[in-house]
Design an enzyme around this catalytic site. Structure first.
Site, short mmCIF file in Angstrom:
data_model
loop_
_atom_site.label_atom_id
_atom_site.label_comp_id
_atom_site.label_asym_id
_atom_site.label_seq_id
_atom_site.Cartn_x
_atom_site.Cartn_y
_atom_site.Cartn_z
N LYS A 192 0.86 -1.19 0.00
CA LYS A 192 0.00 0.00 0.00
C LYS A 192 0.89 1.23 0.00
O LYS A 192 1.26 1.76 1.04
CB LYS A 192 -0.92 0.00 1.22
N SER A 387 -8.15 0.10 -5.35
CA SER A 387 -8.45 0.43 -3.96
C SER A 387 -9.95 0.67 -3.81
O SER A 387 -10.74 -0.23 -4.05
CB SER A 387 -7.62 1.64 -3.51
#
Length: 588
Positions: A192, A387
């Site tokens: 991430k 996402s």
């Protein structure tokens, strides 16, 4: 002196009223002209050419022009891809359209968006009609689209830029350190990487690994498409990139089949006149996609009770505002589609790198309610569906992506700045707080988190990640552990996402709509209703004079480029504390 003052004030007020009056009159006149233009349809003549002017920003659908910019004649040129593709598809069967002219004048667009256009042009060629491309010079993206053409021409002193692909990321940690600002990061997911620019000075190995994988895969698709179109192979196209052919003598392009020939623009115009049996002294009959889509001769689907809804979700996912994917507004749109008894199926078109985790969850839940109606729900992914963009997609019955789509990035993070160092050490500003307890001023940018507060924030982020992965597991009919194995915030290209089960098929928006029509046994008898409804007429957009878009235009005029920085800071300050967002990636 006092008399002069009042005369000056009175004169100023009078001048303002006159100015507002003239502006109002201009608005009325402009609106009348716009309305008249909007009512007219284009008559397509025989031997017309569909004119694809690759200049400006490509957008999934037509973008309503800013009224303020229109009045100043500064409206940004946009290329509505939906109308472009619709025009290409219809022109293939239109006897009045002889061929297509691609004018490579410098456009900006995502790779999946460009691939959509390439696929439509490929389909057009099956009709036996010709496609001709010309550019004074070709940027790499424009050449990608132009490579489909039967004949490609470049100016004798022009250039063709093919250089490969790279991913650029800017890192701000050192700047923030100098300012005395520290970003407090709470995240889940090794890959991430959206937070990396604020806490690192260089790319992490995990991020480098994932970027290398998807950029190589995307370039393989781009170069492979060019190679197929130019009757060569991937190695040759890659050599063009490695040798920087943009620096080569244009004459060398012909021998290597980069272009068909070197010609000046007027020579290409004469060539097009020959192809359409038009005298050299006459004007070419060029028709833009927007004009073609408004023409009386464009084939339209006959009236039918069969209807498929296409809901566009484009941009950042946010909780409030007027731009991007605004959670509450999208939920209302979904509810209206649920309530519409004439609706038979829903296609969600997603082009988003994510945003607010809360808004993503609300949209996901609304789409689940749509599924409870028993009607099919498909997703079409554009350049990005990552996402939060994947969050709102994962519950679909079927997910389609382009091979070059960036998706996945299943992860959650929180980012709260602390300006304690800036205030105390740089500016000499000190804060005193009187509170009812040790956590009363918990979310404060003026003091760092305590160990306990950081641990509690991590628990909240972990809970969000568990929710995200469970939604994905439910939607993809996979064990949670299997989702987590390919999650960790990792970004995947569409082709790899297909292999690991994040998407079901490779294809564009039209492929998705046709697949749903086939499932519903509609054949060719169906209509498509797009949401949200666009306010394209001048009168519908007059309310911009009262909203933030008009004010934004005025501020932009005053602040110039500084407005972009100010706007970015405002977005960070107002964004939801918990984000399901992919880092902004510039693929050059």
């Amino acid at each position: 002196m006092l008399k002069r003052f009042f005369i000056t004030v009175l004169g100023t007020i009078t001048g303002l009223w006159i100015s507002f009056g003239l502006m109002f009159l201009s608005l009325i006149m402009f609106g009348v002209v716009a309305a008249i233009k909007g009512e007219n349809t284009t008559d397509i003549e025989k031997h017309s050419i569909l004119y694809l002017n690759l200049e400006g920003m490509m957008s999934d659908r037509q973008v309503p022009a800013d009224v303020f910019e229109e009045l100043l004649d500064r409206a940004q040129t946009t290329i509505p891809v939906d109308q472009t593709i619709a025009a290409i598809r219809s022109a293939a069967d239109d006897s009045k359209i002889d061929g297509i002219f691609i004018d490579a004048a410098g456009s900006a667009g995502g790779i999946a968006t460009r691939l959509d256009i390439c696929q439509a042009l490929d389909k057009f060629k099956e009709s036996g009609k010709w496609i001709v491309a010309y550019g004074d010079s070709y940027a790499q993206g424009d050449y990608f689209n132009a490579s489909v053409a039967d004949e490609i021409y470049v100016n004798p002193v022009g250039a063709v830029d093919i250089h490969g692909m790279a991913v650029s990321t800017y890192f701000y940690k050192d700047l923030l350190d100098k300012l005395g600002v520290k970003m407090q990061i709470i995240k889940v997911g090794t890959y991430k990487s959206a937070v990396e620019p604020y806490i690192l000075s260089d790319i992490s190995e995990a991020n480098r690994e994932q970027q290398k994988l998807f950029v190589d895969q995307i370039w393989k698709n781009v170069a492979g498409t060019i190679a197929t179109n130019r009757s060569t192979d991937f190695v040759t196209v890659n050599n063009w990139a490695d040798s920087l052919i943009v620096t080569e003598d244009p004459a060398s392009y012909v021998g290597s089949n980069v272009v068909t020939a070197l010609k000046y623009r007027h020579e290409v115009i004469d060539l097009l006149k020959e192809k359409t049996d038009i005298k050299k002294s006459d004007e070419l009959k060029l028709v833009t996609p927007v004009e073609y889509c408004s023409s009386t001769t464009m084939p339209h689907t006959s009236s039918t009770d069969n209807n498929i809804a296409v809901l566009y979700c484009l941009g950042d996912i946010v909780d409030t505002g007027k731009e991007g994917i605004v959670g509450p507004e999208v939920v209302k749109q979904i509810q209206s589609i649920i309530d519409d008894e004439d609706n038979d199926g829903l296609v969600l078109r997603v082009n988003s790198g994510g945003g607010s985790a809360f808004a993503s969850e609300q949209i996901w839940e609304a789409l689940q309610r749509y599924k409870e109606t028993g009607r099919p729900f498909y997703v079409s992914m554009g350049d990005y569906a990552a996402s939060g963009g994947y969050y709102i997609s994962c519950g679909a019955d079927r997910i389609y992506a382009q091979p070059v789509t960036l998706t996945g990035s299943i992860g959650i993070f929180g980012m709260i700045p602390c300006i304690d160092g800036l205030l105390n050490d740089k500016l000499g500003v000190h804060e005193s707080v009187v509170a009812t307890g040790k956590n009363a001023d918990f979310i404060s940018i003026t003091k760092p988190f305590s160990g306990f507060q950081m641990a509690q924030m991590q628990k909240m982020i972990n809970r969000g990640y568990e929710t995200f992965t469970s939604r994905c597991a439910q939607g993809r009919n996979m064990p949670v552990d299997s989702i987590k194995a390919i999650a960790e915030g990792r970004v995947w290209d569409g082709e790899t996402a297909l292999k690991i089960g994040l998407v079901d098929e490779l294809g564009n928006l039209n492929d998705v709509i046709e697949a749903m029509a086939a499932e519903l046994d509609f054949g060719d008898e169906y209509t498509v209703t797009e949401y949200p409804k666009l306010k394209l007429s001048f009168w519908d957009r007059l309310d911009e004079l009262e909203n933030s878009q008009f004010k934004s235009s005025l501020i932009t005029r005053m602040l110039g480029n500084d407005w972009q920085m100010l706007n970015s800071v405002e977005k960070i300050a107002n964004m939801n504390r918990v984000q399901a967002r992919m880092e902004p990636i510039t693929v050059n």
